[in-house]
Design a protein around this motif. Structure first.
Motif, PDB file in Angstrom:
ATOM      1  N   ASN A 158      -3.795  -1.468  12.423  1.00 17.65           N
ATOM      2  CA  ASN A 158      -5.196  -1.648  12.022  1.00 17.65           C
ATOM      3  C   ASN A 158      -5.525  -3.137  12.004  1.00 17.65           C
ATOM      4  O   ASN A 158      -4.758  -3.937  11.483  1.00 17.65           O
ATOM      5  N   GLU A 159      -6.657  -3.467  12.589  1.00 15.90           N
ATOM      6  CA  GLU A 159      -7.174  -4.833  12.602  1.00 15.90           C
ATOM      7  C   GLU A 159      -6.156  -5.865  13.099  1.00 15.90           C
ATOM      8  O   GLU A 159      -5.892  -6.872  12.465  1.00 15.90           O
ATOM      9  N   MET A 160      -5.589  -5.590  14.265  1.00 19.22           N
ATOM     10  CA  MET A 160      -4.676  -6.559  14.871  1.00 19.22           C
ATOM     11  C   MET A 160      -5.474  -7.754  15.366  1.00 19.22           C
ATOM     12  O   MET A 160      -6.509  -7.605  16.011  1.00 19.22           O
ATOM     13  N   ASN A 161      -4.982  -8.930  15.073  1.00 13.09           N
ATOM     14  CA  ASN A 161      -5.631 -10.162  15.518  1.00 13.09           C
ATOM     15  C   ASN A 161      -5.025 -10.625  16.839  1.00 13.09           C
ATOM     16  O   ASN A 161      -3.820 -10.838  16.935  1.00 13.09           O
ATOM     17  N   PHE A 162      -5.882 -10.769  17.823  1.00 13.28           N
ATOM     18  CA  PHE A 162      -5.505 -11.354  19.105  1.00 13.28           C
ATOM     19  C   PHE A 162      -6.063 -12.768  19.055  1.00 13.28           C
ATOM     20  O   PHE A 162      -7.256 -12.981  19.269  1.00 13.28           O
ATOM     21  N   TYR A 163      -5.215 -13.736  18.740  1.00 11.67           N
ATOM     22  CA  TYR A 163      -5.680 -15.096  18.463  1.00 11.67           C
ATOM     23  C   TYR A 163      -6.028 -15.911  19.692  1.00 11.67           C
ATOM     24  O   TYR A 163      -6.782 -16.861  19.609  1.00 11.67           O
ATOM     25  N   GLU A 164      -5.448 -15.541  20.835  1.00 11.25           N
ATOM     26  CA  GLU A 164      -5.769 -16.317  22.035  1.00 11.25           C
ATOM     27  C   GLU A 164      -5.990 -15.413  23.227  1.00 11.25           C
ATOM     28  O   GLU A 164      -5.481 -14.285  23.267  1.00 11.25           O
ATOM     29  N   ALA A 165      -6.760 -15.900  24.179  1.00 14.12           N
ATOM     30  CA  ALA A 165      -7.014 -15.150  25.404  1.00 14.12           C
ATOM     31  C   ALA A 165      -5.750 -15.159  26.256  1.00 14.12           C
ATOM     32  O   ALA A 165      -4.928 -16.069  26.165  1.00 14.12           O
ATOM     33  N   GLY A 166      -5.598 -14.130  27.064  1.00 18.69           N
ATOM     34  CA  GLY A 166      -4.449 -14.034  27.951  1.00 18.69           C
ATOM     35  C   GLY A 166      -3.853 -12.636  27.913  1.00 18.69           C
ATOM     36  O   GLY A 166      -4.406 -11.720  27.313  1.00 18.69           O
ATOM     37  N   ASN A 167      -2.702 -12.486  28.576  1.00 21.60           N
ATOM     38  CA  ASN A 167      -2.043 -11.191  28.666  1.00 21.60           C
ATOM     39  C   ASN A 167      -1.092 -10.958  27.504  1.00 21.60           C
ATOM     40  O   ASN A 167      -0.200 -11.771  27.254  1.00 21.60           O
ATOM     41  N   TYR A 168      -1.281  -9.822  26.845  1.00 24.40           N
ATOM     42  CA  TYR A 168      -0.378  -9.348  25.795  1.00 24.40           C
ATOM     43  C   TYR A 168       0.436  -8.219  26.419  1.00 24.40           C
ATOM     44  O   TYR A 168      -0.128  -7.252  26.931  1.00 24.40           O
ATOM     45  N   HIS A 169       1.756  -8.367  26.400  1.00 26.05           N
ATOM     46  CA  HIS A 169       2.629  -7.385  27.042  1.00 26.05           C
ATOM     47  C   HIS A 169       3.053  -6.328  26.027  1.00 26.05           C
ATOM     48  O   HIS A 169       3.663  -6.644  25.011  1.00 26.05           O
ATOM     49  N   PHE A 170       2.722  -5.070  26.302  1.00 24.63           N
ATOM     50  CA  PHE A 170       3.068  -3.934  25.456  1.00 24.63           C
ATOM     51  C   PHE A 170       4.265  -3.203  26.067  1.00 24.63           C
ATOM     52  O   PHE A 170       4.287  -2.963  27.278  1.00 24.63           O
ATOM     53  N   LYS A 171       5.220  -2.841  25.222  1.00 26.49           N
ATOM     54  CA  LYS A 171       6.374  -2.054  25.665  1.00 26.49           C
ATOM     55  C   LYS A 171       6.607  -0.938  24.643  1.00 26.49           C
ATOM     56  O   LYS A 171       6.794  -1.203  23.454  1.00 26.49           O
ATOM     57  N   ILE A 172       6.569   0.314  25.127  1.00 27.29           N
ATOM     58  CA  ILE A 172       6.738   1.477  24.267  1.00 27.29           C
ATOM     59  C   ILE A 172       8.047   2.159  24.634  1.00 27.29           C
ATOM     60  O   ILE A 172       8.308   2.432  25.810  1.00 27.29           O
ATOM     61  N   GLU A 173       8.835   2.436  23.606  1.00 26.41           N
ATOM     62  CA  GLU A 173      10.125   3.087  23.810  1.00 26.41           C
ATOM     63  C   GLU A 173      10.134   4.414  23.073  1.00 26.41           C
ATOM     64  O   GLU A 173       9.753   4.503  21.906  1.00 26.41           O
ATOM     65  N   ASN A 174      10.578   5.450  23.748  1.00 20.24           N
ATOM     66  CA  ASN A 174      10.756   6.774  23.173  1.00 20.24           C
ATOM     67  C   ASN A 174      12.027   6.740  22.314  1.00 20.24           C
ATOM     68  O   ASN A 174      13.107   6.484  22.811  1.00 20.24           O
ATOM     69  N   LYS A 175      11.897   7.001  21.020  1.00 18.25           N
ATOM     70  CA  LYS A 175      13.052   6.945  20.106  1.00 18.25           C
ATOM     71  C   LYS A 175      13.578   8.333  19.735  1.00 18.25           C
ATOM     72  O   LYS A 175      14.370   8.475  18.813  1.00 18.25           O
ATOM     73  N   TYR A 176      13.127   9.368  20.457  1.00 18.38           N
ATOM     74  CA  TYR A 176      13.610  10.722  20.184  1.00 18.38           C
ATOM     75  C   TYR A 176      15.105  10.780  20.471  1.00 18.38           C
ATOM     76  O   TYR A 176      15.571  10.288  21.502  1.00 18.38           O
ATOM     77  N   SER A 177      15.868  11.395  19.592  1.00 22.69           N
ATOM     78  CA  SER A 177      17.333  11.342  19.687  1.00 22.69           C
ATOM     79  C   SER A 177      17.907  12.177  20.826  1.00 22.69           C
ATOM     80  O   SER A 177      19.016  11.913  21.279  1.00 22.69           O
ATOM     81  N   LYS A 178      17.177  13.174  21.283  1.00 21.31           N
ATOM     82  CA  LYS A 178      17.667  13.993  22.398  1.00 21.31           C
ATOM     83  C   LYS A 178      16.953  13.553  23.667  1.00 21.31           C
ATOM     84  O   LYS A 178      15.859  13.029  23.618  1.00 21.31           O
TER      85      LYS A 178
END
Length: 167
Positions: free
Chosen positions: A129-149
């Protein structure tokens, strides 16, 4: 004299039109459809999110769609419908934000906590909630599946959006 006034008005109109056609901030960070409704344990989802004008504040929201077989094709799955991911965001200045998330998509009786629409359950889950993006440019997102199986079954799609905060 009249031509100078017309030229001045034309110049003003061009400036107004040029400024109004500026790029708008996208909300979509990443969207992924899982054709086989399976997400492999080490199948990381990565995307760059371009912040055009900073500073900017936005709510980072995860939308997922799952089927009846979620989270596993085996009926004796003991995890109770837990959805676990890790999200890492790298900022243009080298800053990094990382956190694990655990959401319960089913209640204690094993029923989905969402209404079934067209054969699937839809969830909108708050990440930041209400994440601050302080500067212009590319923000790299990486999502990892943490399901154990491996793999996580019954997942149809995953989408992350950055929605302007309503302050």
């Amino acid at each position: 004299m009249k031509t100078k006034v017309k030229l001045f008005i034309a110049l003003i109109l061009m400036v107004v039109v040029t400024m109004s056609c500026g790029k708008k901030q996208e909300t979509l960070v990443v969207s992924r459809d899982f054709k086989s409704e399976q997400w492999g344990r080490f199948d990381f989802i990565e995307a760059d999110y371009a912040v055009i004008k900073a500073p900017m504040t936005a709510d980072v929201v995860l939308d997922i769609v799952v089927s009846d077989v979620y989270p596993n094709i085996y009926p004796s799955s003991e995890d109770g419908g837990k959805f676990s991911i890790s999200l890492c965001i790298n900022a243009p200045d080298g800053g990094r934000r990382s956190r694990e998330y655990n959401f319960r998509l089913k209640d204690s009786d094993g029923r989905f906590k969402s209404e079934k629409i067209d054969g699937y359950y839809h969830y909108s889950l708050p990440l930041i909630n209400e994440m601050n993006f302080y500067e212009a440019g590319n923000y790299h997102f990486k999502i990892e599946n943490k399901y154990s199986k491996d793999p996580l079954c019954g997942i149809k799609s995953l989408t992350i959006n950055c929605l302007k905060s309503q302050k």
